[in-house]
Design a protein around this motif. Structure first.
Motif, mmCIF file in Angstrom:
data_model
loop_
_atom_site.group_PDB
_atom_site.id
_atom_site.type_symbol
_atom_site.label_atom_id
_atom_site.label_comp_id
_atom_site.label_asym_id
_atom_site.label_seq_id
_atom_site.Cartn_x
_atom_site.Cartn_y
_atom_site.Cartn_z
ATOM 1 N N VAL A 1 -32.639 12.182 50.414
ATOM 2 C CA VAL A 1 -32.910 11.598 51.733
ATOM 3 C C VAL A 1 -34.227 12.122 52.301
ATOM 4 O O VAL A 1 -35.049 11.355 52.818
ATOM 5 C CB VAL A 1 -31.738 11.889 52.691
ATOM 6 N N LEU A 2 -34.432 13.440 52.197
ATOM 7 C CA LEU A 2 -35.682 14.022 52.697
ATOM 8 C C LEU A 2 -36.871 13.443 51.945
ATOM 9 O O LEU A 2 -37.916 13.168 52.539
ATOM 10 C CB LEU A 2 -35.649 15.549 52.568
ATOM 11 N N PRO B 1 -27.360 12.575 56.258
ATOM 12 C CA PRO B 1 -26.171 11.750 56.028
ATOM 13 C C PRO B 1 -24.948 12.449 56.626
ATOM 14 O O PRO B 1 -24.830 13.668 56.545
ATOM 15 C CB PRO B 1 -26.072 11.686 54.507
ATOM 16 N N GLU B 2 -24.076 11.663 57.219
ATOM 17 C CA GLU B 2 -22.937 12.234 57.941
ATOM 18 C C GLU B 2 -22.085 13.133 57.051
ATOM 19 O O GLU B 2 -21.606 14.171 57.498
ATOM 20 C CB GLU B 2 -22.085 11.094 58.503
ATOM 21 N N ILE B 3 -21.921 12.748 55.794
ATOM 22 C CA ILE B 3 -21.065 13.534 54.916
ATOM 23 C C ILE B 3 -21.651 14.937 54.715
ATOM 24 O O ILE B 3 -20.916 15.923 54.642
ATOM 25 C CB ILE B 3 -20.836 12.815 53.558
ATOM 26 N N VAL B 4 -22.989 15.027 54.668
ATOM 27 C CA VAL B 4 -23.629 16.337 54.484
ATOM 28 C C VAL B 4 -23.395 17.206 55.716
ATOM 29 O O VAL B 4 -23.018 18.380 55.615
ATOM 30 C CB VAL B 4 -25.137 16.175 54.188
ATOM 31 N N THR B 5 -23.610 16.613 56.911
ATOM 32 C CA THR B 5 -23.331 17.341 58.144
ATOM 33 C C THR B 5 -21.876 17.794 58.160
ATOM 34 O O THR B 5 -21.563 18.936 58.530
ATOM 35 C CB THR B 5 -23.567 16.422 59.359
ATOM 36 N N VAL C 1 -30.389 5.197 54.483
ATOM 37 C CA VAL C 1 -29.832 6.559 54.449
ATOM 38 C C VAL C 1 -28.321 6.586 54.691
ATOM 39 O O VAL C 1 -27.576 7.149 53.883
ATOM 40 C CB VAL C 1 -30.602 7.485 55.423
ATOM 41 N N PRO C 2 -27.823 5.960 55.771
ATOM 42 C CA PRO C 2 -26.360 5.984 55.949
ATOM 43 C C PRO C 2 -25.627 5.236 54.833
ATOM 44 O O PRO C 2 -24.552 5.664 54.424
ATOM 45 C CB PRO C 2 -26.144 5.278 57.292
ATOM 46 N N ALA C 3 -26.219 4.139 54.322
ATOM 47 C CA ALA C 3 -25.543 3.389 53.263
ATOM 48 C C ALA C 3 -25.408 4.247 52.006
ATOM 49 O O ALA C 3 -24.399 4.202 51.309
ATOM 50 C CB ALA C 3 -26.312 2.104 52.950
ATOM 51 N N LEU C 4 -26.430 5.055 51.751
ATOM 52 C CA LEU C 4 -26.416 5.908 50.565
ATOM 53 C C LEU C 4 -25.266 6.915 50.616
ATOM 54 O O LEU C 4 -24.591 7.165 49.621
ATOM 55 C CB LEU C 4 -27.758 6.648 50.469
ATOM 56 N N GLY C 5 -25.043 7.492 51.773
ATOM 57 C CA GLY C 5 -24.007 8.517 51.895
ATOM 58 C C GLY C 5 -22.690 7.979 52.420
ATOM 59 O O GLY C 5 -21.808 8.759 52.774
ATOM 60 N N ALA C 6 -22.544 6.661 52.446
ATOM 61 C CA ALA C 6 -21.365 6.049 53.065
ATOM 62 C C ALA C 6 -20.062 6.577 52.468
ATOM 63 O O ALA C 6 -19.960 6.807 51.266
ATOM 64 C CB ALA C 6 -21.431 4.541 52.910
ATOM 65 N N PHE C 7 -19.089 6.760 53.318
ATOM 66 C CA PHE C 7 -17.770 7.184 52.849
ATOM 67 C C PHE C 7 -16.711 6.118 53.090
ATOM 68 O O PHE C 7 -15.934 5.782 52.195
ATOM 69 C CB PHE C 7 -17.356 8.482 53.542
#
Lengths: 267, 295
Positions: B277-278, A115-119, B229-235
């Motif tokens: 995610v993993l 996820p981008e935020i983690v990176t 995955v991107p939706a889960l970590g969306a900012f």
């Protein structure tokens, strides 16, 4: 038994649904562009066509600096990530198995998976831990990392589809390995390399979250600056700035598609 | 027989890309993991000693007399994010499957035009795409103006800063990630299969279920991961369309690094997200290897 005719190609409801989906995808973008040309200061009441907000946006010095930073970052990150991804693509597609190859492939795909935020926060922590305060340099390094898998995508796809017999034929005609690479593989790969570089460029230009976390004062890019602008409220100037960025991205994608297609036909 | 690259040379060729990713991505993640076991220092950053406090904080709150109380605040944010990500995936699938199917059944020229149409928003700045919805959904926005103009409502409806607005933004930005892989799978479908099925008196539902669906499945699986995955970590979507009040994991993590200045807790949250995610990736890989198991 009489059955209703059914043609798998013609499904009127699917056509309608698809048109609706495309309208859903494009309507918001059209609204933005239209409002950017609105002369009324109240952003949502139409007051006639005007380009004054674009003039104002271009006159905004901070906005210009952020745009310049965006271009510098993308202009460095694109060639570096593309140059890294060409040999890596060759190794993964043309190489025999080497120890840790699948691990390597997974590693290279990591920026796509995490996820981008983690990176973003990992990169921030890393730069703080090693004390790297190189202004735009920090942003550029972060961008190179996540541009690599994007640049590699079309190159790997092309290598996979490219018949190996062409390279074999060149070898049969006594070309040495460098001649095979420069005169056969590279020209055939060229459209994919252009496509990969464009992807890297657009991805770098569009990145927001990683840049937001990593950039220090003075090295903000256009999306990060725009984010600050939008936080203060909806203004026609912000609409104009957003429209400019939108047009640049769309132009790059369309251009790359056309280039890739034109060269593919010739090749 | 094609001459394959020799082992050492292949490794050498991959080295620049691999080293870059290991040094600037894998190593930073390892450092983030270490940080999650340190204590936050008041001005950002972390300090000794090693402690699992940040991980404990995810589940427990410390009372005034230092006793631990089970606290669901963060679990709630995580489950909200998971629910929104699942709904986003379902929404994208419902819109994406017919669109991909329609695209795949067009003549080749039309197909490439449609692919370009779906690709353009995909490469357009996410911030801008999300912001466009603010223009549409605001109290004085176009949707409310239109609804008032046709006399459906008198007072503007508050769309912005709701879970619905976040979900809409997430579906909007993730849709191409679902459409393109399904299209990729369906494009390879041999039309003769469908015609043969039709000749054998299969009805439309049977064709969908027995031919199209099995062939579309790998595309759907890929699309599901690319959306989930991107939706889960969306900012951006929760930040802009949720007004920063309706937190998701991504915005919660970002907050720890900016306003809250608790890098250790932020790192712990990121590691929890990463583990999640993993886990999802491994589950999907396992399912691909064991296609017989239906879950």
């Amino acid at each position: 038994m009489k059955r209703r005719g059914f043609d798998w190609r013609r499904m009127p409801e699917y056509r309608l649904l698809s048109i609706a989906a495309l309208i859903f995808l494009y309507a918001p973008l059209v609204v933005l562009v239209v409002l950017a040309f609105n002369s009324n200061r109240v952003a949502l009441i139409w007051g006639g066509f005007s380009t004054q907000w674009f003039v104002k946006a271009f006159g905004n010095e901070d906005l210009r600096r952020a745009a310049m930073n965006s271009i510098i970052v993308a202009a460095v990150a694109t060639p570096v990530s593309t140059l890294f991804s060409i040999p890596a693509a060759l190794a993964f597609e043309r190489g025999t198995f080497f120890p840790g190859r699948s691990t390597g492939e997974a590693l290279v795909a990591m920026p796509l998976i995490a996820p981008e935020i983690v990176t973003a926060i990992a990169t921030l922590i890393f730069f703080e831990a090693i004390g790297l305060h190189a202004g735009l340099g920090n942003v550029i390094v972060a961008h190179i990392v996540f541009c690599i898998p994007f640049a590699m995508l079309p190159i790997r796809a092309r290598l996979r589809d490219m018949p190996r017999v062409i390279e074999d034929a060149a070898r049969d005609l006594y070309a040495d390995k460098w001649q095979v690479f420069y005169r056969v593989t590279l020209p055939l790969l060229a459209p994919a390399i252009v496509a990969g570089a464009t992807l890297a460029f657009v991805v770098s230009l569009d990145d927001f979250l990683i840049t937001l976390m990593v950039a220090q004062a003075g090295s903000t890019t256009l999306p990060v600056y725009l984010y600050g602008m939008l936080r203060l409220g909806v203004t026609p100037e912000a609409n104009a700035a957003a429209t400019i960025l939108l047009v640049v991205s769309v132009a790059a994608v369309v251009l790359s598609t056309m280039l890739a297609r034109a060269r593919a036909v010739k090749a | 027989m094609a001459v394959a690259l020799k082992r050492d040379r292949a490794l050498l060729l991959a080295a620049p890309a691999l080293i870059t990713i290991v040094v600037f991505m894998l190593l930073p993640m390892a450092i983030a993991l270490v940080y999650s076991f340190l204590s936050p220092s008041p001005y950002g950053g972390v300090q000794q000693p090693f402690t699992p406090a940040s991980w404990v904080r995810f589940f427990y709150d410390r009372d005034l007399d230092e006793t631990l109380i089970f606290d669901t605040t963060y679990l709630q944010i995580f489950s909200r994010s998971i629910i929104l990500a699942v709904l986003t995936t379902i929404g994208c699938f419902l819109i994406g499957l017919p669109l991909a199917w329609y695209m795949a059944t067009r003549p080749p020229k039309m197909r490439s035009i449609l692919v370009l149409f779906v690709t353009i928003p995909f490469w357009t700045n996410l911030l801008i795409r999300t912001y466009c919805w603010v223009l549409l959904l605001r109290d004085q926005g176009l949707v409310n103006q239109a609804l008032q103009a046709i006399g459906l409502i008198k007072q503007p409806i508050t769309f912005l800063y709701t879970d619905g607005a976040i979900l809409l933004g997430l579906i909007y930005s993730s849709l191409p990630f679902m459409v393109l892989p399904i299209y990729g799978a369906l494009e390879k479908v041999d039309p003769r299969l469908i015609e043969a099925a039709y000749d054998l008196y299969a009805d439309r539902w049977a064709i969908m279920r027995k031919i199209v669906w099995p062939l579309a499945k790998p595309g759907v699986a890929a699309g599901t991961l690319l959306v989930f995955v991107p939706a889960l970590g969306a900012f951006l979507q929760p930040d802009i369309l949720g007004g920063g009040k309706k937190l998701m994991i991504g915005s919660l993590i970002q907050q720890q690094f900016t306003t809250s200045r608790d890098w250790s807790f932020g790192a712990a949250l990121s590691m929890i997200l990463m583990i999640f995610v993993l886990g999802a990736l491994m589950w999907s890989a396992w399912r691909r290897r064991h296609p017989g198991v239906s879950v």
